[in-house]
Motif scaffolding. Structure first.
Motif, PDB file in Angstrom:
ATOM      1  N   SER B  26      13.250  -8.474  -1.705  1.00 34.17           N
ATOM      2  CA  SER B  26      12.662  -7.682  -0.537  1.00 34.17           C
ATOM      3  C   SER B  26      11.316  -8.209  -0.254  1.00 34.17           C
ATOM      4  CB  SER B  26      12.795  -6.304  -1.093  1.00 34.17           C
ATOM      5  OG  SER B  26      11.593  -5.946  -1.878  1.00 34.17           O
ATOM      6  N   LEU B  27      10.538  -8.906  -0.815  1.00 34.65           N
ATOM      7  CA  LEU B  27       9.163  -9.133  -0.672  1.00 34.65           C
ATOM      8  C   LEU B  27       9.023 -10.542  -0.185  1.00 34.65           C
ATOM      9  CD1 LEU B  27       7.692  -7.696  -3.754  1.00 34.65           C
ATOM     10  CD2 LEU B  27       8.022  -6.535  -1.731  1.00 34.65           C
ATOM     11  N   PRO B  28       8.690 -10.623   1.136  1.00 32.37           N
ATOM     12  CA  PRO B  28       8.666 -12.054   1.726  1.00 32.37           C
ATOM     13  C   PRO B  28       7.444 -13.095   1.212  1.00 32.37           C
ATOM     14  CG  PRO B  28       8.682 -10.330   3.415  1.00 32.37           C
ATOM     15  CD  PRO B  28       8.614  -9.713   2.223  1.00 32.37           C
ATOM     16  N   TYR B  29       6.400 -12.505   0.827  1.00 33.29           N
ATOM     17  CA  TYR B  29       5.339 -13.402   0.174  1.00 33.29           C
ATOM     18  C   TYR B  29       5.846 -14.050  -1.118  1.00 33.29           C
ATOM     19  CZ  TYR B  29       0.936 -15.674  -0.166  1.00 33.29           C
ATOM     20  OH  TYR B  29      -0.087 -16.601  -0.202  1.00 33.29           O
ATOM     21  N   PHE B  32       8.270 -16.759  -0.286  1.00 29.77           N
ATOM     22  CA  PHE B  32       7.390 -17.623   0.399  1.00 29.77           C
ATOM     23  C   PHE B  32       6.721 -18.831  -0.726  1.00 29.77           C
ATOM     24  CE2 PHE B  32       3.162 -19.409   2.122  1.00 29.77           C
ATOM     25  CZ  PHE B  32       3.537 -20.287   3.143  1.00 29.77           C
ATOM     26  N   GLY B 102      13.898  -2.814   0.853  1.00 33.28           N
ATOM     27  CA  GLY B 102      12.370  -2.815   0.691  1.00 33.28           C
ATOM     28  C   GLY B 102      11.811  -1.389   0.928  1.00 33.28           C
ATOM     29  N   GLN B 103      12.982  -0.479   1.152  1.00 22.66           N
ATOM     30  CA  GLN B 103      12.497   0.905   1.569  1.00 22.66           C
ATOM     31  C   GLN B 103      12.579   1.952   0.493  1.00 22.66           C
ATOM     32  OE1 GLN B 103      11.303   1.302   4.610  1.00 22.66           O
ATOM     33  NE2 GLN B 103      11.727  -0.672   4.884  1.00 22.66           N
ATOM     34  N   ALA B 104      12.765   1.399  -0.890  1.00 17.91           N
ATOM     35  CA  ALA B 104      13.172   2.196  -2.044  1.00 17.91           C
ATOM     36  C   ALA B 104      12.032   2.961  -2.378  1.00 17.91           C
ATOM     37  CB  ALA B 104      13.706   1.447  -3.146  1.00 17.91           C
ATOM     38  N   ARG B 105      10.796   2.412  -2.421  1.00 14.47           N
ATOM     39  CA  ARG B 105       9.799   3.175  -3.011  1.00 14.47           C
ATOM     40  C   ARG B 105       8.472   2.444  -2.518  1.00 14.47           C
ATOM     41  NH1 ARG B 105      10.515   5.055  -8.477  1.00 14.47           N
ATOM     42  NH2 ARG B 105      11.790   6.342  -7.273  1.00 14.47           N
ATOM     43  N   ALA B 106       7.265   3.214  -2.429  1.00 15.82           N
ATOM     44  CA  ALA B 106       6.267   2.443  -2.027  1.00 15.82           C
ATOM     45  C   ALA B 106       5.640   1.661  -3.169  1.00 15.82           C
ATOM     46  CB  ALA B 106       5.085   3.515  -1.600  1.00 15.82           C
ATOM     47  N   LEU B 107       4.995   0.666  -2.817  1.00 16.09           N
ATOM     48  CA  LEU B 107       4.596  -0.465  -3.761  1.00 16.09           C
ATOM     49  C   LEU B 107       3.266   0.059  -4.323  1.00 16.09           C
ATOM     50  CD1 LEU B 107       5.836  -3.528  -2.089  1.00 16.09           C
ATOM     51  CD2 LEU B 107       6.768  -2.575  -4.278  1.00 16.09           C
TER      52      LEU B 107
END
Lengths: 141, 168
Positions: B26-29, B32, B102-107
């Motif tokens: 879920s994390l684009p970077y 990348f 990517g909406q489960a919980r704030a990082l």
């Protein structure tokens, strides 16, 4: 800085694959002060909830800009390498805005260069991040 | 006397691995940079397979300090998130779909990150493990160690502080 040293430094930094992958562009560099920038890109997002780019991408820009500042210092002959770098993240970078970095190499000894830098988006008054670090000096012309 | 049958091992493994992959994907970077994670129980190892786009000095060649820093910061953030998610994944209150969106919980948010470059990063795969030295309600302090060929010869280490998301 002599013209040839400036050209060599630019050629070296333009050929860094990771800087190229992140779309980094050199602004100016002279007398230990350097500026660089990096576009906003959805591939750099670190938090999908907000679209804010990852701290690691900002770190990479600051690290590169600090290195460029060291190389542009009149007392530094060759290229350099990071010894340590600390980044303080003051606030999330605004999505869709370019990130700019300004680095100052404020002291150079025989073995170590001392550098500080700031990262900004379109808001000049509140930095996104600041950095402080040390770099390797010496090396061949 | 009756007791519940334990869950089959494959069911447990599949749930945990799917949750971790969904979080990472879920994390684009993270994608990348091509960073992957391996799991042994709750222990995570981050892996950054070598690619030319990670190079910072093409003459040596050596990995870019920024790629190394991002790799270590990702290790720390995933470790902290994984620790926070473990119970909710186990009891089913966070689903794979929540994580994938990517909406489960704030990082956790990085407050500061300080990287020590101990040796130049060689053009080959890198590994990292993060250790949470303190995790309070609001702040966490994490140390990360990274190596390549030889685990006793670290090529980078980092310490970072993180602001933890509010628990709903």
């Amino acid at each position: 800085m002599t013209q040839s040293k400036l050209e060599r430094a630019r050629a070296f930094f333009d050929a860094i694959p990771h800087a190229h992958a992140l779309g980094m562009e050199i602004g100016t560099f002279e007398g230990g002060i350097a500026t660089m920038s990096m576009p906003y890109d959805t591939r750099f997002i670190g938090d999908p909830k907000t679209g804010v780019i990852h701290g690691g991408a900002v770190f990479a820009l600051l690290d590169t800009c600090c290195g460029l500042a060291v190389v542009s210092h009149p007392d530094q002959k060759g290229i350099t390498a990071t010894i340590d770098l600390r980044v303080d993240y003051m606030r999330p970078a605004s999505p869709n805005q370019r990130i700019r970095a300004e680095a100052t190499c404020y002291n150079v000894t025989r073995s170590v260069a001392f550098v500080r830098a700031v990262a900004l988006d379109d808001n000049d008054d509140k930095p996104v991040a600041t950095a402080t670090g040390t770099f390797v000096t010496g090396g061949e012309e | 006397m009756s007791h519940q049958q334990p869950e089959p091992v494959q069911v447990i493994k599949q749930r945990r691995d799917a949750a971790l992959s969904a979080l990472v994907a879920s994390l684009p970077y993270v994608q990348f940079l091509g960073v992957q994670f391996e799991r042994r129980g709750d222990e995570l190892t981050a892996i950054m397979p070598y690619r030319e786009v990670l190079v910072g000095n093409p003459l040596l060649p050596a990995l870019h300090g920024g790629a190394i820093a991002a790799f270590l910061e990702i290790s720390a953030i995933i470790e902290l998130s994984w620790m926070g998610l473990w119970d909710d994944v186990e009891n089913g209150s966070v689903t794979i779909n929540d994580l994938a969106s990517g909406q489960a919980r704030a990082l956790p948010k990085t407050i500061d990150f300080s990287v020590d470059y101990l040796r130049s990063g060689l053009p080959r795969d890198a590994y990292a493990r993060a250790r949470v030295n303190r995790s309070g309600r609001r702040y966490a302090s994490v140390h990360v160690e990274a190596w390549q060929d030889n685990k006793t010869r670290l090529f980078a280490q980092a310490t970072g502080h993180f602001l933890m998301p509010e628990r709903g």
